[in-house]
Design a protein around this motif. Sequence first.
Motif, short mmCIF file in Angstrom:
data_model
loop_
_atom_site.label_atom_id
_atom_site.label_comp_id
_atom_site.label_asym_id
_atom_site.label_seq_id
_atom_site.Cartn_x
_atom_site.Cartn_y
_atom_site.Cartn_z
N THR A 135 37.75 -40.01 -72.15
CA THR A 135 38.87 -39.14 -72.50
C THR A 135 38.40 -37.70 -72.69
OG1 THR A 135 40.73 -38.86 -74.03
CG2 THR A 135 38.62 -39.47 -75.00
N THR A 136 39.34 -36.77 -72.54
CA THR A 136 39.11 -35.34 -72.80
C THR A 136 40.32 -34.79 -73.54
OG1 THR A 136 37.76 -35.08 -70.80
CG2 THR A 136 38.68 -33.08 -71.77
N PHE A 137 40.05 -34.03 -74.61
CA PHE A 137 41.15 -33.40 -75.33
C PHE A 137 40.67 -32.09 -75.94
CE2 PHE A 137 38.92 -36.11 -78.28
CZ PHE A 137 38.86 -35.39 -79.46
N GLU A 138 41.61 -31.31 -76.47
CA GLU A 138 41.28 -30.01 -77.05
C GLU A 138 41.57 -30.00 -78.55
OE1 GLU A 138 43.48 -27.11 -74.82
OE2 GLU A 138 41.93 -26.95 -73.27
N ALA A 139 40.84 -29.17 -79.28
CA ALA A 139 41.02 -29.02 -80.72
C ALA A 139 40.63 -27.60 -81.11
CB ALA A 139 40.19 -30.04 -81.49
N ASP A 140 40.99 -27.21 -82.33
CA ASP A 140 40.74 -25.84 -82.78
C ASP A 140 39.59 -25.80 -83.79
OD1 ASP A 140 42.87 -24.59 -81.35
OD2 ASP A 140 44.28 -25.42 -82.81
N ASN A 141 38.61 -24.92 -83.51
CA ASN A 141 37.55 -24.58 -84.46
C ASN A 141 36.88 -25.81 -85.08
OD1 ASN A 141 38.12 -21.78 -84.16
ND2 ASN A 141 39.86 -22.02 -85.56
N VAL A 142 36.38 -26.67 -84.22
CA VAL A 142 35.73 -27.90 -84.70
C VAL A 142 34.38 -27.56 -85.33
CG1 VAL A 142 34.80 -30.13 -84.03
CG2 VAL A 142 36.90 -29.26 -82.95
N PRO A 170 25.72 -40.62 -86.73
CA PRO A 170 25.44 -39.50 -87.64
C PRO A 170 26.51 -38.43 -87.47
CG PRO A 170 23.49 -40.13 -86.38
CD PRO A 170 24.64 -40.85 -85.76
N GLU A 171 26.70 -37.62 -88.47
CA GLU A 171 27.64 -36.50 -88.36
C GLU A 171 27.03 -35.43 -87.47
OE1 GLU A 171 30.65 -34.94 -91.50
OE2 GLU A 171 28.79 -33.79 -91.76
N ILE A 172 27.76 -35.05 -86.42
CA ILE A 172 27.26 -34.11 -85.42
C ILE A 172 27.88 -32.74 -85.69
CG2 ILE A 172 27.10 -33.60 -82.95
CD1 ILE A 172 27.61 -36.70 -82.57
N GLU A 173 27.04 -31.74 -85.95
CA GLU A 173 27.52 -30.39 -86.25
C GLU A 173 27.73 -29.59 -84.97
OE1 GLU A 173 25.02 -28.38 -89.00
OE2 GLU A 173 25.37 -29.82 -90.62
N ILE A 174 28.87 -28.91 -84.93
CA ILE A 174 29.22 -28.03 -83.80
C ILE A 174 29.12 -26.60 -84.30
CG2 ILE A 174 30.90 -27.51 -82.01
CD1 ILE A 174 29.93 -30.42 -82.05
N ASN A 175 28.13 -25.85 -83.81
CA ASN A 175 27.94 -24.48 -84.29
C ASN A 175 29.10 -23.59 -83.83
OD1 ASN A 175 25.45 -25.07 -85.51
ND2 ASN A 175 24.40 -24.84 -83.54
#
Length: 223
Positions: A135-142, A170-175
């Motif tokens: 799947t592919t989707f969009e989100a704001d300021n992850v 694990p929790e994956i951080e998105i810079n």
Amino acid sequence: MKSIQIVTLFFIVFMLASCTSSVHITGRYSNSFTAVGGELFDFNKEFKKFEYYWKAEGIRAYSSGVWTQNEKTIFLNGFNEKNINLLNVESRVEDYTDQNRDEITVNYKKDLHDIFTKVDILIDRNTTVRISGDTTFEADNVKTIRFKSYLSHEGLLLGTPPYIDTLYSPEIEINQIGESKNVSFKFDVSQSDFYRVQLTDTIIVKNSREFIWRKKVFRKIKD
């Protein structure tokens, strides 16, 4: 004459030891040849990975990991207390400056016959998105993403209840520094993962087609 016999005997013993130490296993081995039960090991020689299944009218136990061999002994390094509940996820983060939102792509090819395994994406610890495949989707300021997987089998009585309720990545951080990101994830999970058991043990190899594990004989299955 006696010295020649001694040299010959030494040479034979040396050759037998060399042949024994060079015996390697690969492929699938089972202690049962019935269609509904037994234990099975599947060894991948190229990547030194293995999978273990115990089935009896459904799956009863599962493990996987890596293996090494020293002469006639195989060392199994499968699930342990540190990784038995871990959902392994490969991730890649790239800038996505031409867009105003983050694009999240998930590669998760689910077995079409598996209707019990569910996967949720936890975005920033408070938004949940259910996925059932690629799947592919969009989100704001992850800021962060975490995956969790569990079995949903309400109203059905399983032959063997699962040993694990939920698997977490694990929790994956998105810079995030004001720019949108393209985030890609790849992972696999199946119903057998909820029957994981710890498995760090040794196997004694008899020959390329037979080994002994926990006093049980396993024989190679023809591919």
